[in-house]
Design an enzyme around this catalytic site. Structure first.
Site, PDB file in Angstrom:
ATOM      1  N   SER A  36     -46.688  12.754  46.273  1.00 55.58           N
ATOM      2  CA  SER A  36     -48.584  12.578  46.624  1.00 55.58           C
ATOM      3  C   SER A  36     -49.722  12.398  46.350  1.00 55.58           C
ATOM      4  O   SER A  36     -50.537  12.136  46.630  1.00 55.58           O
ATOM      5  CB  SER A  36     -48.302  14.236  46.843  1.00 55.58           C
ATOM      6  OG  SER A  36     -49.003  15.038  45.276  1.00 55.58           O
ATOM      7  N   ASP A 338     -56.225  22.278  46.844  1.00 54.54           N
ATOM      8  CA  ASP A 338     -55.173  22.937  47.189  1.00 54.54           C
ATOM      9  C   ASP A 338     -54.561  23.987  46.118  1.00 54.54           C
ATOM     10  O   ASP A 338     -53.143  24.375  46.147  1.00 54.54           O
ATOM     11  CB  ASP A 338     -54.080  22.330  48.687  1.00 54.54           C
ATOM     12  CG  ASP A 338     -53.691  21.716  47.772  1.00 54.54           C
ATOM     13  OD1 ASP A 338     -53.285  21.131  46.815  1.00 54.54           O
ATOM     14  OD2 ASP A 338     -52.840  20.775  48.250  1.00 54.54           O
ATOM     15  N   HIS A 341     -53.714  19.085  44.326  1.00 47.31           N
ATOM     16  CA  HIS A 341     -54.291  18.035  44.900  1.00 47.31           C
ATOM     17  C   HIS A 341     -55.370  17.963  44.289  1.00 47.31           C
ATOM     18  O   HIS A 341     -56.037  18.867  44.766  1.00 47.31           O
ATOM     19  CB  HIS A 341     -53.295  17.829  45.757  1.00 47.31           C
ATOM     20  CG  HIS A 341     -52.228  17.733  46.725  1.00 47.31           C
ATOM     21  ND1 HIS A 341     -51.384  18.753  47.571  1.00 47.31           N
ATOM     22  CD2 HIS A 341     -51.332  16.833  46.490  1.00 47.31           C
ATOM     23  CE1 HIS A 341     -50.475  18.684  46.525  1.00 47.31           C
ATOM     24  NE2 HIS A 341     -50.269  17.251  46.645  1.00 47.31           N
TER      25      HIS A 341
END
Length: 377
Positions: A36, A338, A341
């Site tokens: 991610s 969050d 990230h």
């Protein structure tokens, strides 16, 4: 005498300028592999769309990134004057002229874990992508054919050997291990993780890849998501509030990765390997957050966690009469988006720090990180 000094100064200036230009690499494409931290929409295309407010700060709407804006891979593309990478898995408006992104959120080097798209799968996808690109390029399609437009957005086969191959993967191997096993088992798994990574590099090299830009793993013990519910607080935390044992394992992983890259340089002599110490860059940002214009580095902008309860970014919930989960009003003041990230603002800071070579081995800017066998100007 003064004129001679001026002339010599001019000659030196132009020599430095043109010498620098002559060493500049030409990367016509980027092929990225990761999780991610560099997923520009792969998981969103494969499973479920990333919801708002992701993407809101820079793009104005969700763009497949688990972030309020750009990732470091986007800023690498900006630096190299290439378009943002389309996810390999995206079937809508994909453009592969300047490369492709095989990264998907949750991916790890070893199979299993959070995602089915391990590094082995990503490499297999690349091999298929390359093969099909070459086959399509070899087809003789008339300009007036209904298939002629299919060539517009495909890669140039000649670019595969000149492209930059970027990696940001390994964090989930460690995180999943900490979540489901014990520290000793995570540490014991590192050699196997590095072996699998090495196998991927060998596969790409024998396919003609020679330019490798490899991020090590970040300080996972500094992720707010990990720190919030860490049961041994305040014991077990370092001077800036990060989980020391998790960061210690991350540093051990990075040491073994760096040592393996040293061996790869000897084994694969045509290749150029740039090892990027993203761990140190991120730790420096976190430890100097206020000096860099950010707030508390262990707080985050979107979502909510507390004692095992979770409200994901993009959702809201009423807990004990209080609404949780909404995004903060100013993400530029946060390092963490969050809890896991990084924000667009943090990624911009990190990209500026690493792309000039300050955290690289060898210490060269990304524009000079190509093999001697690659094209330079």
């Amino acid at each position: 005498m003064e004129k001679l000094v001026t002339l010599l100064a001019l000659l030196l200036y132009f020599g430095l300028v043109f010498g620098e230009i002559s060493n500049k690499c030409v990367f016509p494409a980027i092929y990225n592999f990761g999780d991610s931290n560099s997923d520009t929409g792969g998981k969103s295309a494969a499973f479920r769309q990333v919801p708002p407010p992701n993407g809101l700060t820079f793009f104005g709407s969700p763009m497949g990134r688990v972030c309020d804006g750009r990732l470091i891979i986007d800023l690498i593309a900006d630096r190299l004057e290439l378009q943002y990478l389309s996810p390999y898995l995206d079937s809508v408006m994909a453009n592969f002229r300047n490369g492709a992104n095989f990264a998907t959120a949750g991916s790890s080097i070893l199979p299993g874990g959070y995602s089915p798209f391990s590094l082995e799968v990503q490499i297999s996808q690349f091999l298929q992508f390359k093969k099909r690109t070459i086959l399509l390029s070899d087809l003789s399609i008339p300009n007036n054919s209904k298939w002629s437009s299919s060539k517009v957005n495909i890669a140039n086969p000649q670019d595969f050997s000149k492209a930059l191959y970027t990696f940001d993967i390994g964090q989930n191997d460690l995180s999943y291990g900490f979540q489901h096993t014990h520290e000793a088992q995570v540490r014991a798994s590192i050699p196997l993780i590095i072996d699998n990574f090495t196998q991927a590099i060998h596969q790409l090299y024998y396919e003609g890849a020679v330019n490798f830009w490899i991020h090590n793993t970040g300080p996972i013990g500094c992720l707010p998501y990990s720190v919030i519910d860490y049961p041994l607080k305040p014991q077990g935390l370092d001077g800036i509030g990060c989980i020391e044992n998790q960061n210690k394992v991350a540093r051990e992983f990075n040491e073994q990765l760096k040592d393996r890259i040293l061996h790869l340089r000897a084994e694969l002599p045509r290749a150029a390997f740039t090892y990027v110490d993203i761990y140190s860059a991120k730790y420096q940002l976190i430890s100097s957050a206020k000096e860099q214009g950010f707030g508390d580095p262990l707080k985050f902008c979107c979502g909510w966690y507390n004692n095992g309860s979770e409200v994901a970014c993009g959702q809201t919930a009423i807990v004990n009469g209080t609404e949780h989960g909404k995004a903060c009003s100013d993400p530029t003041k946060y390092i963490s988006w969050d809890g896991i990230h990084y924000t667009d603002a943090a990624n911009v800071w990190l990209a500026k720090s690493i792309l000039n070579g300050s955290f690289s081995d060898p210490p060269v800017p990304i524009e000079q990180s190509c093999s001697h066998s690659s094209t330079r100007v």
